[in-house]
Structures are given as C-alpha cells and as structure tokens.
Design a protein around this motif. Structure first.
Motif, mmCIF file in Angstrom:
data_model
loop_
_atom_site.group_PDB
_atom_site.id
_atom_site.type_symbol
_atom_site.label_atom_id
_atom_site.label_comp_id
_atom_site.label_asym_id
_atom_site.label_seq_id
_atom_site.Cartn_x
_atom_site.Cartn_y
_atom_site.Cartn_z
ATOM 1 N N ASN A 41 0.802 -1.223 0.000
ATOM 2 C CA ASN A 41 0.000 0.000 0.000
ATOM 3 C C ASN A 41 0.838 1.278 0.000
ATOM 4 O O ASN A 41 0.426 2.290 0.537
ATOM 5 N N THR A 163 -1.872 9.841 2.033
ATOM 6 C CA THR A 163 -2.622 9.044 1.066
ATOM 7 C C THR A 163 -2.892 9.885 -0.176
ATOM 8 O O THR A 163 -2.902 11.123 -0.129
ATOM 9 N N LEU A 164 -3.119 9.195 -1.259
ATOM 10 C CA LEU A 164 -3.453 9.873 -2.500
ATOM 11 C C LEU A 164 -4.717 10.710 -2.321
ATOM 12 O O LEU A 164 -4.804 11.837 -2.812
ATOM 13 N N GLN A 165 -5.668 10.179 -1.567
ATOM 14 C CA GLN A 165 -6.907 10.911 -1.322
ATOM 15 C C GLN A 165 -6.647 12.214 -0.570
ATOM 16 O O GLN A 165 -7.230 13.256 -0.897
ATOM 17 N N THR A 166 -5.740 12.174 0.406
ATOM 18 C CA THR A 166 -5.396 13.396 1.149
ATOM 19 C C THR A 166 -4.833 14.448 0.200
ATOM 20 O O THR A 166 -5.215 15.621 0.249
ATOM 21 N N MET A 168 -5.287 14.736 -2.996
ATOM 22 C CA MET A 168 -6.321 15.228 -3.904
ATOM 23 C C MET A 168 -7.303 16.154 -3.183
ATOM 24 O O MET A 168 -7.767 17.143 -3.750
ATOM 25 N N ASP A 169 -7.570 15.865 -1.925
ATOM 26 C CA ASP A 169 -8.426 16.763 -1.131
ATOM 27 C C ASP A 169 -7.776 18.142 -0.974
ATOM 28 O O ASP A 169 -8.472 19.156 -0.828
ATOM 29 N N ARG A 173 -4.075 16.771 -8.487
ATOM 30 C CA ARG A 173 -4.927 16.198 -9.532
ATOM 31 C C ARG A 173 -4.221 15.023 -10.188
ATOM 32 O O ARG A 173 -3.030 15.103 -10.482
ATOM 33 N N ARG A 177 -3.795 7.959 -15.161
ATOM 34 C CA ARG A 177 -3.709 6.919 -14.137
ATOM 35 C C ARG A 177 -4.002 5.556 -14.732
ATOM 36 O O ARG A 177 -4.652 5.440 -15.760
ATOM 37 N N GLN A 182 -5.451 3.010 -6.081
ATOM 38 C CA GLN A 182 -6.533 3.207 -5.129
ATOM 39 C C GLN A 182 -6.303 4.504 -4.335
ATOM 40 O O GLN A 182 -5.158 4.861 -4.054
ATOM 41 N N PRO A 183 -7.364 5.188 -3.929
ATOM 42 C CA PRO A 183 -7.202 6.470 -3.225
ATOM 43 C C PRO A 183 -6.544 6.346 -1.854
ATOM 44 O O PRO A 183 -6.035 7.339 -1.329
ATOM 45 N N ASP A 184 -6.539 5.130 -1.274
ATOM 46 C CA ASP A 184 -5.929 4.985 0.055
ATOM 47 C C ASP A 184 -4.447 4.623 -0.013
ATOM 48 O O ASP A 184 -3.807 4.417 1.021
#
Length: 210
Positions: A41, A163-166, A168-169, A173, A177, A182-184
C-alpha cells in the motif's frame, strides 16, 4: 556538459530530473509503476527523468525521458538564477555556472538499501520545464499515474507520507492513471521530488521574495 563537470565527478552516474510544471503552475510528478511497488500500500512519486545516455546532452535527456515515461512533450527552461547543490547530507549551497542554460539544482541521491548500487551516489541534474502536451499512454510497469501538486504540497513531501486521497483533497490532480491505483495508497517522494522539497524550503528561507 559545460560547468556541470566542475561539480559532478567524471564517470559518475548522472541523470536528469525535471522540475516540471503544467499550465496552472502546479508541479507534475509520476507515480511509480507496478515493478516499483515495494509494499502492498505504498508508492513513491518522482520527477520525470532518468539516466543520461552516451553522447546525449542534458536537456535532450529530459525531453526523451518525458516522452518515454508519460508520452508528453516538454519545454526545458533555463534557471534565471545560479543553481543550488544539494549534498547527500542535505546541505544546500549556491554554485556558479557559465552554462548558457543553467539547471535549477544538482542533487546527490543515494541509492536505497536493497538496491543493486546501495549507498552509491546518483547525481541528478534538475532542470525547470513546462508541460506542452497532455500525457499519453502510460507504461504501467514503470508509471502508474501522473499527478500534479501545489507548491505547498511539494514542500511538505519530505515530512510526511500521505494518502493519494489526502493529496487530492488538498488540490492535487491525477491527470493520468492506471485502473489499479486506489485512493488509500500512501505516497512519498524520492529523487527529484525529494530534492524539490528541500529546494523550495531553502529558497523560501533564504530568498523569501523570489
């Protein structure tokens, strides 16, 4: 090579890295492909670039690597100021060069433990560059995604694994991909991406209005 060899030993392992920006002024990095996935991960992100080939000049290397890694054209830009040298101990000093097109920085990257050249130095010559075409098909073995980051995110890179999600938040961008990202997934910088974190912090501290 010009003045580069005043700072990089002959026969050293040399590569080019790009401090690449898009039209919005965000930094562009590649996410490691499947062959670089060391844990289930975690993924590193890095500047576009790679090893200098025999008979090749540094800017040409940067352009070739951009086309090979993300299928995009880039424009190499000359640094308006003298470059900085970032040593393996993360000591940063300004160096002088007479080269017509100056790089942004030279970075002493240490090959990580467990790699074939563990502990040896890989000299990355970093150039400013601008993205002038959109990323194309990715070789997902090498590159699983292309991500843009805000300057503040790049500066934070050496201090955290996010995390990738963090990201992007916060405004990052994913502009290309592969489906398996995965976003996590947790990402962290190496090479040019790591060097830019040190560089931006240094510039803000010593030249706050640049």
């Amino acid at each position: 090579m010009g003045d580069i060899f005043r700072y990089v030993p002959n026969h050293a392992e040399i590569g080019v890295g790009l401090a690449l920006k898009d039209e919005q002024g965000d930094y562009v990095f590649v996410l490691a492909g499947t062959r670089h996935k060391f844990t289930s991960n975690e993924l590193f992100y890095a500047g576009i670039g790679g090893h200098l080939e025999q008979g090749e000049d540094l800017p040409s290397c940067g352009k070739r690597e951009a086309m090979e890694e993300i299928g995009a054209e880039v424009h190499i830009q000359c640094s308006p100021a003298n470059p900085v040298y970032i040593s393996r101990d993360k000591e940063i000093r300004t160096i002088t060069m007479a080269d017509e097109c100056k790089p942004l920085a030279i970075y002493e990257m240490i090959h990580p433990s467990g790699s074939p050249r563990e502990g040896e130095i890989y000299y990355i010559v970093i150039y400013l560059a601008k993205l002038i075409s959109s990323p194309g098909d990715l070789n997902t073995d090498e590159v699983s995604g292309v991500i843009t980051m805000k300057k503040e995110q790049v500066k934070k890179g050496i201090f955290r694994r996010a995390t990738l999600q963090t990201l992007m938040d916060e405004g990052a961008r994913l502009i290309a991909r592969s489906p398996h990202i995965q976003p996590d997934v947790i990402v962290y910088p190496i090479g040019t991406a790591e060097a830019l974190s040190y560089y931006l912090i240094h510039i803000e501290k010593h030249h706050p209005y640049s």
